[in-house]
Design an enzyme around this catalytic site. Structure first.
Site, short mmCIF file in Angstrom:
data_model
loop_
_atom_site.label_atom_id
_atom_site.label_comp_id
_atom_site.label_asym_id
_atom_site.label_seq_id
_atom_site.Cartn_x
_atom_site.Cartn_y
_atom_site.Cartn_z
N LYS A 1 -82.36 -19.48 -2.57
CA LYS A 1 -83.02 -19.73 -3.85
C LYS A 1 -84.48 -20.08 -3.58
O LYS A 1 -84.85 -21.26 -3.47
CB LYS A 1 -82.32 -20.84 -4.62
CG LYS A 1 -80.96 -20.43 -5.16
CD LYS A 1 -80.33 -21.54 -5.99
CE LYS A 1 -78.97 -21.12 -6.53
NZ LYS A 1 -78.33 -22.20 -7.31
N LYS B 1 -68.77 -14.50 -1.10
CA LYS B 1 -68.79 -15.44 -2.21
C LYS B 1 -67.72 -15.06 -3.24
O LYS B 1 -67.00 -14.07 -3.07
CB LYS B 1 -70.19 -15.46 -2.83
CG LYS B 1 -71.26 -15.94 -1.83
CD LYS B 1 -72.66 -15.80 -2.39
CE LYS B 1 -72.94 -16.82 -3.46
NZ LYS B 1 -73.01 -18.18 -2.91
N GLU C 1 -66.90 -18.52 1.11
CA GLU C 1 -67.01 -19.59 0.11
C GLU C 1 -65.63 -19.89 -0.45
O GLU C 1 -64.92 -18.99 -0.91
CB GLU C 1 -67.95 -19.12 -1.01
CG GLU C 1 -68.13 -20.09 -2.15
CD GLU C 1 -68.98 -19.49 -3.26
OE1 GLU C 1 -68.41 -19.01 -4.26
OE2 GLU C 1 -70.23 -19.50 -3.11
N ASP D 1 -67.24 -25.28 -1.64
CA ASP D 1 -68.17 -25.15 -2.75
C ASP D 1 -67.72 -25.95 -3.96
O ASP D 1 -66.61 -25.74 -4.48
CB ASP D 1 -68.32 -23.67 -3.13
CG ASP D 1 -69.42 -23.44 -4.14
OD1 ASP D 1 -70.51 -24.01 -3.96
OD2 ASP D 1 -69.19 -22.70 -5.11
N ARG E 1 -108.71 -21.48 -3.54
CA ARG E 1 -107.54 -21.61 -4.40
C ARG E 1 -106.25 -21.14 -3.72
O ARG E 1 -105.21 -21.80 -3.81
CB ARG E 1 -107.77 -20.81 -5.69
CG ARG E 1 -106.73 -21.03 -6.77
CD ARG E 1 -106.86 -22.40 -7.41
NE ARG E 1 -106.16 -23.45 -6.71
CZ ARG E 1 -106.58 -24.72 -6.66
NH1 ARG E 1 -107.71 -25.09 -7.25
NH2 ARG E 1 -105.90 -25.63 -6.01
#
Length: 288
Positions: A140, A172, A202, A223, A105
Site C-alpha cells: 500500500k 490471498k 493468508e 489475517d 520543491r
C-alpha cells in the site's frame, strides 16, 4: 534486528526524479529565469527541521539538485535515520541559484514525505523493540513512490515486505476463492513458479492454518484474527512446522502492535507508517 536501509541505485531512481522535475518545471521556471537573464549567480543556504522527527531522503535531495546542475554542492549535516529537533540544520548547500531554486520543491517534497514515513515507522519500532518480532511494510504505497517510501520504512527501522507481485507468492482470500481452496491454489502455483520463490498463504481461521500447513506453505499470514485466536494459531504452527514463518496482519495500530507481537509471531505487517504518516516539516533558506 533493525533493517539496514538500502537506497536503490541512481540508474533506477534517476528516471523517476527526472520525471518529477519535469512535472514541476514544465516549459521552464518562469520566475527564476526572468530574474537571471544573463549570468546566473551562485547562492548558498541550508535546510532546517521545524518539528521533531526522523530525517530521511537527504541523499535523494542531493541527487535532485545535481541532476539540474552538477556544480551544486549539497552537504548533509545529519544522517538518514537520525532523530532531529526543531531548528536543527540537516543540510547546507551552494551552487548556481537557478538550480537551487528550480529543484527546491521537488527535493523538499520528497524529503518531507520520506521523513514523515521514517518518523512514524520509528514510533512503531519502539513499541516492539524488546520483542523477537520484526515490523514489515506492505504494497500500500503511492504509485511511483514505492521504492522511496519503502526505503523510508527501512530508515525508520522496519523491513520491506515484497516490493511487487514478482517478488514472492502471496495467496490471498480472492486467490483461494478462485482456486477452490488453499490446497489447490498451492498445488497449482508450486508447479509453475521459479525457484526459489516462497509461498505465503493468508489465513483467517484455524482450519485454513491447518490446510496451509498440510500443503507446505512457507509463510502463513494470520489475517484479522483476535489475539486469542492468533496465539492459538501460533502454537499450532510451532508444534507442527516450527520452520514455517508466521506473519500477523490486519488492523495493526500503535495501540494493538505490542499485544500482537507478544503472541509469538515472527513478523507484523502494516501499511500504517506509509498510509497514515504526515510529512515532516522542513524549510529551505537561501542565505545572502
Amino acid at each position: 534486528m533493525r533493517a539496514i536501509p538500502v537506497l536503490p541505485p541512481w540508474v533506477v531512481l534517476d528516471p523517476l526524479l527526472q520525471t518529477w522535475l519535469l512535472e514541476d518545471i514544465g516549459r521552464g521556471d518562469r520566475t527564476t529565469q526572468s530574474l537571471f537573464t544573463a549570468e546566473v549567480p551562485d547562492g548558498r543556504g541550508e535546510w532546517a527541521v521545524k518539528e521533531p522527527g526522523v530525517i530521511a531522503g537527504l541523499p535523494v535531495a542531493r541527487r535532485v539538485f545535481q541532476l539540474l546542475n552538477g556544480q551544486v554542492n549539497f552537504e548533509a549535516t545529519a544522517a538518514d535515520g537520525e532523530s532531529c529537533n526543531p531548528g536543527q540544520i540537516v543540510a547546507r548547500f551552494d551552487g548556481p541559484l537557478d538550480a537551487l531554486l528550480a529543484g527546491e520543491r521537488v527535493a523538499l517534497n520528497l524529503a518531507m514525505r520520506l521523513s514523515g514515513i521514517a518518523t512514524l515507522t520509528r514510533k512503531y519500532i519502539e513499541k516492539i523493540s524488546d520483542l523477537p518480532v520484526q515490523l514489515v511494510d506492505t504494497r500500500k504505497t503511492t504509485p511511483g513512490l514505492r521504492l522511496l517510501e519503502k526505503y523510508a520504512t527501512q530508515v525508520g527501522g522496519a523491513r520491506n515486505h515484497r516490493m511487487g507481485l514478482d517478488d514472492a507468492v502471496m495467496i490471498k482470500d480472492n486467490h483461494i476463492a478462485a482456486a477452490g481452496g488453499i490446497g489447490p491454489a498451492i498445488a497449482m502455483i508450486r508447479e509453475r513458479i521459479p525457484y526459489p520463490l516462497t509461498i505465503e498463504v493468508e489465513t483467517e481461521t484455524l482450519a485454513q492454518v491447518e490446510e496451509a500447513l498440510q500443503h507446505g506453505a512457507d509463510i502463513i499470514m494470520l489475517d484479522n484474527m483476535s489475539l486469542d485466536l492468533m496465539a492459538e494459531a501460533v502454537r499450532l504452527i510451532r508444534a507442527s512446522q516450527p520452520r514455517v514463518k508466521i506473519e500477523a496482519s490486519g488492523n495493526i495500530t500503535l495501540d494493538t502492535l505490542r499485544a500482537v507481537g507478544q503472541t509469538g509471531v515472527d513478523y507484523i505487517s502494516t501499511s500504517a507508517p506509509i498510509t497514515r504518516s504526515t510529512w515532516l516539516d522542513l524549510s529551505m533558506k537561501i542565505k545572502s
